[in-house]
Design an enzyme around this catalytic site. Structure first.
Site, short mmCIF file in Angstrom:
data_model
loop_
_atom_site.label_atom_id
_atom_site.label_comp_id
_atom_site.label_asym_id
_atom_site.label_seq_id
_atom_site.Cartn_x
_atom_site.Cartn_y
_atom_site.Cartn_z
N SER A 224 0.83 -1.20 0.00
CA SER A 224 0.00 0.00 0.00
C SER A 224 0.88 1.27 0.00
CB SER A 224 -0.95 -0.06 1.20
OG SER A 224 -1.99 0.86 1.08
N ASP A 432 -8.50 -2.98 -7.07
CA ASP A 432 -8.05 -2.63 -5.73
C ASP A 432 -8.71 -1.31 -5.34
OD1 ASP A 432 -6.59 -1.56 -3.53
OD2 ASP A 432 -4.82 -2.74 -4.09
N HIS A 461 -7.35 -5.52 -1.65
CA HIS A 461 -6.13 -4.76 -1.39
C HIS A 461 -5.08 -5.69 -0.83
CE1 HIS A 461 -3.97 -1.05 -0.84
NE2 HIS A 461 -3.87 -1.18 0.47
#
Length: 498
Positions: A224, A432, A461
């Site tokens: 991320s 995502d 994710h």
């Protein structure tokens, strides 16, 4: 009033549980090796609570911790210093060990000291044999010298997203909250740290840790926001980067205004997966077709805007939905929450965002890049994003504390380029919600020949190591353990039923 915050900082951990110098920078040249006397004194890791202690001991009793002093300001390396907390899960196969693997869970603001223990059960044994896995709380975070914005419980419960703006007047009303939070950050007891809490400085901290460990290079696995941290590190220190894996990628400018607005796109692209799930399970009563489920979303959001249920208003409902889209495993929970709210019944409240986590998120996001300072810019963006991404665009397009952040910047943003070794592997889900594919493609373009990207036909994710796609997982494992990387970008087909 209870509100369920849109938590954009450590969602990657929820998934795991369910499954070259910058121009004009006032810093020492990154090509200059930093020598740090002595190696870390490893010992027991600090515990925050009994549950965490039990979890850590069960998952990895071998985790060790230490601390390191680093400059607050790398432009003044002999000046004031702060502390960085680091951890190590050492390989127990010395003959197979090839180096150190730094890992980061995302955020910004995510604590990573315990991340090696959390990832250990899902990382392949060949990776654990090949590396000492290094975790750390980034500067300003957790057990490293932490920052604060002196946020009240109500501000923490409110979370990271602005109230959904239906009109230009809603953006004006949100301005008061945004300005107040920015002032609190600028006047808090840790304001002396404020301009130095940046991704570039965290990358420099990583290089200090690398030098202290005696490692000539470091490998890296970042998730991320951790993808931007990894991209910045390998840009500042290309010759000290070994094998760099970036999973669930932000664009080349990191968590800037564009990335925040792109969350609206991410939700629009991911939501059809949930709509199909809910339609296939009539017991939830949310619609017999994906189109009907989508209509239910907008009906519920409108009704809760006018008449909240136990503190869950339309903004909180949108946030609840966004959060649950991070993992397929959370879809049944999301469907049950919708069902309860549709019947006027409360849902279990989410905990408020931890103060340090939210404060650190603001420090990095607002320091890394400049955000527009005029309310009219956010009024325009909210109006546009309501049309393009109506599910959550009224929030992601609206105004936040970064609009009123102090003007002081210690350096310009790091520009990601194709200069450096071809040692970056990107992994990315096609749908995502938190880091949409469009941003990953821009980062891939910026890296040029340095990177290869593996895309996966799945939603959610996070790809590696907690994802179910063997094509993607095997590709990343092979790169980390053997250095073999696809010669060109690879598309991994969906693997249903896993």
């Amino acid at each position: 009033m209870r509100r369920r915050p849109l938590s954009l900082t450590l969602a990657i951990l929820a998934v795991a549980a369910t499954a070259t110098a910058t121009t004009g920078a006032s810093v020492a040249a990154p090509d200059t090796e930093v020598r740090t006397a002595g190696s870390p004194r490893w010992g027991a890791c600090p515990q925050q609570d009994a549950h965490q202690q039990n979890t850590q001991q069960e998952s990895s009793p071998r985790l060790e911790c230490s601390t390191l002093q680093v400059p607050l300001d790398y432009g003044d390396p002999d000046g004031r210093r702060i502390e960085i907390a680091i951890s190590r899960l050492a390989s127990d196969k010395p003959a197979k060990r090839r180096g150190v693997l730094f890992i980061n869970p995302g955020g910004p603001g995510g604590e990573g000291l315990d991340y090696p223990a959390l990832l250990a059960p899902t990382l392949p044994q060949s990776v654990l044999d090949s590396y000492d896995v290094i975790g750390f709380d980034p500067r300003g975070v957790g057990r490293s010298t932490p920052v604060t914005c002196d946020l009240t419980p109500q501000q923490r419960q409110r979370g990271n997203f602005p109230q959904y703006a239906h009109t230009a007047a809603d953006v004006v009303r949100e301005t008061k909250h945004a300005r107040t939070v920015a002032r609190q950050c600028a006047s808090s007891r840790t304001s002396w740290m404020l301009p130095h809490i940046t991704t570039a400085n965290t990358a420099r901290d990583m290089d200090r840790v690398r030098a202290t460990l005696g490692a000539p290079k470091l490998s890296y696995l970042g998730h991320s926001y951790g993808t931007h941290l990894g991209a910045v590190y390998t840009t500042l220190f290309p010759e000290r980067s070994d094998r760099i894996v970036l999973d669930s990628n932000l664009g080349p400018n990191g968590y800037d205004r564009t990335a925040f607005r792109m969350l609206g796109r991410g939700m629009q692209e991911r939501f059809p997966d949930f709509a199909a799930f809910a339609a296939a399970h009539p017991e939830y009563g949310l619609g017999d077709t994906p189109r009907q489920v989508t209509a239910t979303f907008f009906r519920l959001a409108k009704r809760l805007d006018a008449d909240p249920v136990d503190g869950i208003d339309g903004t909180a409902f949108r946030g609840l939905t966004f959060d649950r889209l991070y993992s397929d495993a959370l879809m049944p929970t999301l469907a049950k929450d919708w069902q309860a709210l549709d019947r006027g019944k409360p849902v279990s409240p989410a905990p408020s965002t931890p103060e340090n986590l939210m404060a650190a998120w603001l420090h990095v996001v607002c320091n890394d890049t400049r955000w527009p300072g005029q309310v009219r810019d956010y009024q325009r963006d909210a109006a546009l994003d309501r049309l393009r991404y109506p599910m959550v665009g009224g929030s992601t397009g609206s105004i936040g504390p970064c609009a009123f952040w102090p003007d002081e910047r210690v350096e310009p943003p790091v520009r990601i380029t194709d200069r450096g070794p071809a040692n970056v592997l990107m992994a990315q889900n096609e749908r995502d919600p938190g880091t949409p594919l469009a941003g990953a493609r821009k980062l891939r373009q910026a890296f040029g020949k340095r990177a290869t990207m593996v895309t996966v036909d799945q939603g959610g994710h996070g790809v590696y190591p907690f994802g179910r796609n063997t094509c993607a997982n095997d590709t990343v494992t092979a790169f980390l353990t053997t250095g073999q990387r696809p010669s060109r970008d690879r598309a991994c087909a969906a693997e249903p039923g896993k």
